[in-house]
Enzyme design. Sequence first.
Site, PDB file in Angstrom:
ATOM      1  N   ARG A 199      -0.534  -6.588 -17.260  1.00  0.00           N
ATOM      2  CA  ARG A 199      -1.027  -5.447 -16.477  1.00  0.00           C
ATOM      3  C   ARG A 199      -0.755  -5.645 -14.997  1.00  0.00           C
ATOM      4  NH1 ARG A 199      -3.853  -5.014 -12.319  1.00  0.00           N
ATOM      5  NH2 ARG A 199      -5.460  -6.403 -13.149  1.00  0.00           N
ATOM      6  N   GLY A 219      -5.804 -13.413   4.245  1.00  0.00           N
ATOM      7  CA  GLY A 219      -6.047 -12.870   2.922  1.00  0.00           C
ATOM      8  C   GLY A 219      -6.897 -11.618   3.010  1.00  0.00           C
ATOM      9  N   CYS A 262      -1.735   1.685  -0.736  1.00  0.00           N
ATOM     10  CA  CYS A 262      -1.172   1.097  -1.962  1.00  0.00           C
ATOM     11  C   CYS A 262      -2.210   0.226  -2.660  1.00  0.00           C
ATOM     12  CB  CYS A 262       0.069   0.286  -1.632  1.00  0.00           C
ATOM     13  SG  CYS A 262       1.349   1.208  -0.753  1.00  0.00           S
ATOM     14  N   LEU A 263      -2.977  -0.529  -1.882  1.00  0.00           N
ATOM     15  CA  LEU A 263      -4.007  -1.380  -2.473  1.00  0.00           C
ATOM     16  C   LEU A 263      -5.036  -0.549  -3.231  1.00  0.00           C
ATOM     17  CD1 LEU A 263      -4.661  -3.983   0.374  1.00  0.00           C
ATOM     18  CD2 LEU A 263      -3.380  -4.328  -1.743  1.00  0.00           C
ATOM     19  N   GLU A 316      -6.758  -7.946  -4.530  1.00  0.00           N
ATOM     20  CA  GLU A 316      -7.021  -6.548  -4.162  1.00  0.00           C
ATOM     21  C   GLU A 316      -8.456  -6.369  -3.653  1.00  0.00           C
ATOM     22  OE1 GLU A 316      -4.266  -5.803  -4.191  1.00  0.00           O
ATOM     23  OE2 GLU A 316      -3.208  -6.025  -6.075  1.00  0.00           O
ATOM     24  N   THR A 362     -11.868  -9.165  -2.592  1.00  0.00           N
ATOM     25  CA  THR A 362     -12.862  -9.998  -3.250  1.00  0.00           C
ATOM     26  C   THR A 362     -14.161  -9.227  -3.464  1.00  0.00           C
ATOM     27  OG1 THR A 362     -13.741 -10.801  -1.160  1.00  0.00           O
ATOM     28  CG2 THR A 362     -11.902 -12.063  -2.131  1.00  0.00           C
TER      29      THR A 362
END
Length: 416
Positions: A98, A145, A270-271, A395, A397
């Site tokens: 996925r 991140g 996009c995220l 994507e 935390t």
Amino acid sequence: MTDAVRTSSPADLLDVDGDLTSDERDLRDRVREFADRRIRPHIARWFADAEFPREIVPELGELGVLGMHLDGYGCPGRSAVEYGLACQELEAGDSGIRTFVSVQGSLVMSAIHKHGSAAQKEEWLPRLARGEAIGCFGLTEPDAGSDPASMTTRARLDGGEWVIDGAKRWIGLASVADVAVIWAKVSDDDAAASSAARAGGAADSPARPGRERVRGFLVPTSTPGFAATPIEPKLSMRASIQCDVVLDGVRVPDDAILPEHPGLAGPFACLDEARYGIVWGSVGAARDAFEAALGYAGERVQFGVPVASHQLTQEKLVNMALEVSKGQLLALRIGRLKDAGRLEAHMISAGKLNNARMAIEVCRTARTVLGGNGITLDHSPLRHANNLESVRTYEGTDEVHTLILGRHLTGIQAFR
């Protein structure tokens, strides 16, 4: 498991299946059949050997799940709910598969579709949709991140070309990709000069000289200076590939820049697409773990009776089924809102936070029903739980999505 396609799950306590249209069920069943035929028989070996099965990429293209929520340029143009159902069935097979579909479609193809030029779309989207090319999405860095605004990768204009220097980390598929969407900081001066050159005019004076904003670039991975190294060994997502990427003086043409949406709004859009897929995919992993535990409990005999006859085991099964049912309802609600154009960013955070957190607890509980046998790759729950440690992290935390929801509730920004 039988050869027949399973159309509903014993975890569907509230007949959520009945709220799907016939087209949605048909799509769901087609992807489920693919997962049963092409993923389940091989996933234990792929996971054990840390192997991403590149041979199924064209098959996923033929199945119509690559960029399936996008329109035009060879993309299937399916609904958000249909895309979610596909993610759910693929992750019931394995999160790594996925994740490939999410990276390819929700990240790379969405970036090109949302922010690219017509020429960029025509060059890449049909090939990516067919699985003839693989893409990767370079946003996260070793020291950036959860805070992508602190990225240090930069692109500068030099002789009509962009020169990109920097490093990225945890970049899915980078070592097997044909094209990378690389996000880098660009000065407004260079961006204005680039825009003017492509328009054939003089550069406008930037509103704030010296300011930098994040922009996206399409970088063929064969470009000199681009290097991707798989991160090994891993305890999670072993049937997938995540890489360290180094960009050392990578030179690309001026038209490699994605012309639309400068700033972090570009990658964030996009995220959100990828987070949406996780809302559904995590339900698939949880459902598969529950079904594995239910089947095992009915067959495993201890103290002269099936394990399923014990009250404590039944309590575990009931609690897992309830959580999967609630997660399924949440995913469907979010999907219907997305199709209606009413989905807001905090709603995606609510779905991602809840369902990823729910799924990992269901998988851990399912493993306890299997006892010691549950730590082997003969059974799926602990493999799913290991994978979900990554799904819960990437994507956004738990902490990031909690603060997004906290900001929505209070109006107070608590990130800094």
